[in-house]
Design a protein around this motif. Structure first.
Motif, PDB file in Angstrom:
ATOM      1  N   LEU A  63       5.219 109.406  95.043  1.00  0.00           N
ATOM      2  CA  LEU A  63       4.363 108.499  94.280  1.00  0.00           C
ATOM      3  C   LEU A  63       4.398 108.800  92.790  1.00  0.00           C
ATOM      4  CD1 LEU A  63       1.273 108.444  96.677  1.00  0.00           C
ATOM      5  CD2 LEU A  63       2.920 106.604  96.329  1.00  0.00           C
ATOM      6  N   MET A  64       4.520 110.081  92.437  1.00  0.00           N
ATOM      7  CA  MET A  64       4.500 110.476  91.034  1.00  0.00           C
ATOM      8  C   MET A  64       5.801 110.111  90.313  1.00  0.00           C
ATOM      9  SD  MET A  64       2.481 114.137  91.231  1.00  0.00           S
ATOM     10  CE  MET A  64       2.725 114.493  89.489  1.00  0.00           C
ATOM     11  N   LYS A  65       6.827 109.683  91.048  1.00  0.00           N
ATOM     12  CA  LYS A  65       8.051 109.210  90.406  1.00  0.00           C
ATOM     13  C   LYS A  65       7.871 107.826  89.794  1.00  0.00           C
ATOM     14  CE  LYS A  65      11.225 111.817  93.383  1.00  0.00           C
ATOM     15  NZ  LYS A  65      12.303 111.713  94.404  1.00  0.00           N
ATOM     16  N   ILE A  66       6.816 107.132  90.197  1.00  0.00           N
ATOM     17  CA  ILE A  66       6.530 105.804  89.659  1.00  0.00           C
ATOM     18  C   ILE A  66       5.902 105.961  88.284  1.00  0.00           C
ATOM     19  CG2 ILE A  66       5.312 103.630  90.036  1.00  0.00           C
ATOM     20  CD1 ILE A  66       7.564 104.208  92.017  1.00  0.00           C
ATOM     21  N   TYR A  67       6.396 105.216  87.315  1.00  0.00           N
ATOM     22  CA  TYR A  67       5.876 105.283  85.956  1.00  0.00           C
ATOM     23  C   TYR A  67       4.411 104.821  85.931  1.00  0.00           C
ATOM     24  CZ  TYR A  67       5.325 104.435  80.980  1.00  0.00           C
ATOM     25  OH  TYR A  67       4.874 104.447  79.680  1.00  0.00           O
TER      26      TYR A  67
END
Length: 295
Positions: free
Chosen positions: A176-180
């Motif tokens: 999820l944290m890969k999403i800007y």
């Protein structure tokens, strides 16, 4: 002169003499009080007033410095002289009009000599105002500028990492944290909401998570999809108790109580349309709610 009649004026009774004596005592006492008393009223000091008075001297000094300081003379480009500026410089109306007409042809003067040639000002006025002229650097240093344009180096940007489409119910916090736009806090909030619901049944549920902007929700929809796991334990609306219905995230206690009451009076619910007939039922989320229920 009859002293006997005059003496009558100084004949006082005992009480009158006592009163006159006391009056003299009072007068003398008041005179002594006035003589030895200090009637000077001490001024009450006001800290705020003293603060402003101390600053007043600094303000006066600043004013004196500004008064004695000569005004700063700024250089200017004579191509952009206004009517008022030309008047202040000592130019006549005709001279200003000649410059304005020249500028309307989209032409520029590039030296003091050209300025005099266009406007027709006198030599004395030119000598007075020409030191104030400031022309662009390219006019003063024409040889230092190249006519050809510099070669631009094409800057290559790193290619954006293409993320595969994942199941939102299988996503980890790192995924999820890969999403800007999603950090540690928002990713934890998404996982907590999934734990409360059991799973996500639609990506539309991302809009209900506080803190996710429409742009972030759009990014999530691009990289995730909601796959309902076969292990999802659905709620049987016709058999569930009041407590079980009230624990469902999309039902409140009041709505759960109405469901139980409606069920006991009208029989079992056949589908989500029957359930939507109950007052205060969130009809706009009926499609999502139906995926958590069975009839």
């Amino acid at each position: 002169m009859n002293f006997r009649s005059f003496k009558l004026y100084f004949h006082f009774t005992k009480y009158q003499r006592t009163g006159i004596f006391l009056l003299f005592i009072i007068i003398i006492g008041l005179q002594l009080f006035y003589l030895f008393s200090d009637f000077n009223v001490s001024e009450q000091t006001n800290p705020e007033k003293e603060k402003w008075l101390s600053l007043q001297s600094e303000i006066d000094n600043e004013k004196a410095v500004k008064k004695n300081t000569k005004p700063t003379i700024f250089l200017f480009n004579p191509n952009f002289i206004s009517d008022y500026k030309g008047y202040k410089l000592g130019m006549t109306v005709q001279e200003i009009d000649r410059l304005m007409a020249f500028r309307k042809q989209n032409k520029f003067v590039n030296s003091a000599e050209e300025f005099q040639k266009v406007t027709g000002i006198s030599d004395s006025l030119l000598n007075k105002i020409s030191p104030l002229f400031k022309f662009p650097n390219w006019v003063q240093h024409k040889t230092e500028f190249k006519s050809n344009k510099p070669d631009f180096v094409k800057k290559e940007f790193p290619k954006k990492e293409k993320l595969p489409v994942l199941d939102i119910n299988q996503a980890t916090q790192e995924d999820l944290m890969k999403i800007y736009g999603i950090g540690e806090g928002l990713s934890s909030r998404i996982l907590k909401q999934k734990e409360i619901l059991g799973c996500f049944v639609s990506m539309e549920q991302m809009k209900d998570i506080w803190g996710l902007s429409p742009e972030v929700v759009s990014e999530l929809n691009s990289h995730f999809k909601a796959i309902i796991p076969p292990t999802l334990k659905k709620i049987n609306v016709n058999d569930a108790s009041l407590k079980e219905l009230a624990q469902f995230s999309y039902f409140r206690y009041g709505l759960a109580k109405q469901i139980v009451t409606y069920r006991s009076m009208n029989g079992n619910f056949e589908n989500i349309e029957d359930l939507a007939k109950i007052k205060d039922f969130p009809v706009e989320k009926a499609k999502i709610i139906s995926l958590y229920l069975e009839f």
